[in-house]
Design an enzyme around this catalytic site. Structure first.
Site, short mmCIF file in Angstrom:
data_model
loop_
_atom_site.label_atom_id
_atom_site.label_comp_id
_atom_site.label_asym_id
_atom_site.label_seq_id
_atom_site.Cartn_x
_atom_site.Cartn_y
_atom_site.Cartn_z
CG ASP A 64 -0.29 -0.53 2.48
OD1 ASP A 64 0.91 -0.27 2.67
OD2 ASP A 64 -0.98 -1.20 3.28
CG ASN A 130 -9.25 -2.07 12.58
OD1 ASN A 130 -8.27 -2.65 12.11
ND2 ASN A 130 -9.78 -0.99 12.01
CD GLU A 137 -9.08 0.67 8.20
OE1 GLU A 137 -9.32 -0.11 9.15
OE2 GLU A 137 -8.20 1.55 8.26
#
EC number: 3.5.99.6
Length: 252
Positions: A64, A130, A137
């Site tokens: 990324d 998370n 995400e």
């Protein structure tokens, strides 16, 4: 999915690097390694730098890059990789998405095509608190390809330590998608600290759900997870025994 739990936290990086090195040495004809950024791989890169194994047959592709940061920006992942690995190890080729492009979505498509053309032999991953992998995400579809993603506030706060202020942390990134990552032949995920324990438990023992993107790795044919005791602290007793035994066998 296989896993090891190292006896001492400081052994995490060396064990993880040795697993990568096995692949580098085993494939002198050529190898493509997917690389990660952030805090998880830093120790691995330090071991890599010290070892100086011949990598002139190795191509690297990064997961990324922040949208809006040029390759020479001090906080870009181009710069991160240059400072932590590329300035010390001679690779055949190294690729990172161009975050400063005028059209990030077009760059995402270009990078996806590049990754498909190269084919990733082994992908190094970290995991977010998370459950995110790369910048995928919670809520990201499991079949997502390389794309532009909006970063959650928790991810931006976690990455603030690399910037002067939270306001300086970009709000978007170009990231390999979960589907792209799953096409790698092998995956090596490295995690440390109690902060990652809940995500690790969910990834290894919970159901596969987009609420925790890393759970998709349960469906991959060849995944190795390397943990310290803190990251493994919420796993079942049986999983802990298995991981510790695997580490003992690896060190023989």
């Amino acid at each position: 999915m296989k896993w090891m739990i190292v006896e001492k936290a400081e052994e995490l990086a060396n064990v993880s690097y040795q697993l990568l090195k096995q692949e580098i040495v085993r494939h002198p004809e050529g190898l493509t390694i997917g690389l990660a950024t952030g805090s998880s791989p830093l120790g691995v890169y330090e071991e890599w730098r010290k070892d100086r194994v011949d990598c002139r047959h190795v191509t690297t592709v990064n997961l990324d890059e922040y949208v809006g940061l040029s390759p020479d920006h001090p906080h870009s992942y181009h710069t991160f990789m240059q400072e932590h690995l590329f300035d010390a190890v001679d690779f055949k080729e190294s690729y990172v998405p161009i975050g400063s492009t005028a059209d990030p979505r077009e760059e995402s498509d270009r990078y996806e095509a590049l990754v498909r053309q190269l084919g990733i032999d082994i992908q190094l991953l970290g995991i977010g608190s998370n459950g995110h992998i790369a910048f995928n995400e919670p809520g990201t579809p499991f079949d997502a390809k390389t794309h532009v993603t909006k970063l959650t506030e928790s991810t931006r706060q976690a990455n603030q330590r690399f910037f002067d202020r939270l306001e300086d942390v970009p709000t978007e990134a170009i990231t390999m998608g979960i589907g792209t990552i799953m096409e790698a032949k092998k995956i090596l995920l490295v995690a440390s600290s109690e902060r990652k324990a809940e995500a690790i438990r969910d990834m290894m023992e919970g159901p596969a759900t987009t609420d925790c993107p890393a759970t998709i790795l349960q469906r991959h044919a060849d995944v190795m997870v390397v943990l310290d005791e803190e990251a493994a602290s919420l796993l079942s007793d049986e999983a802990k025994r298995t991981g510790r035994a695997a580490y003992t066998n690896f060190m023989k």
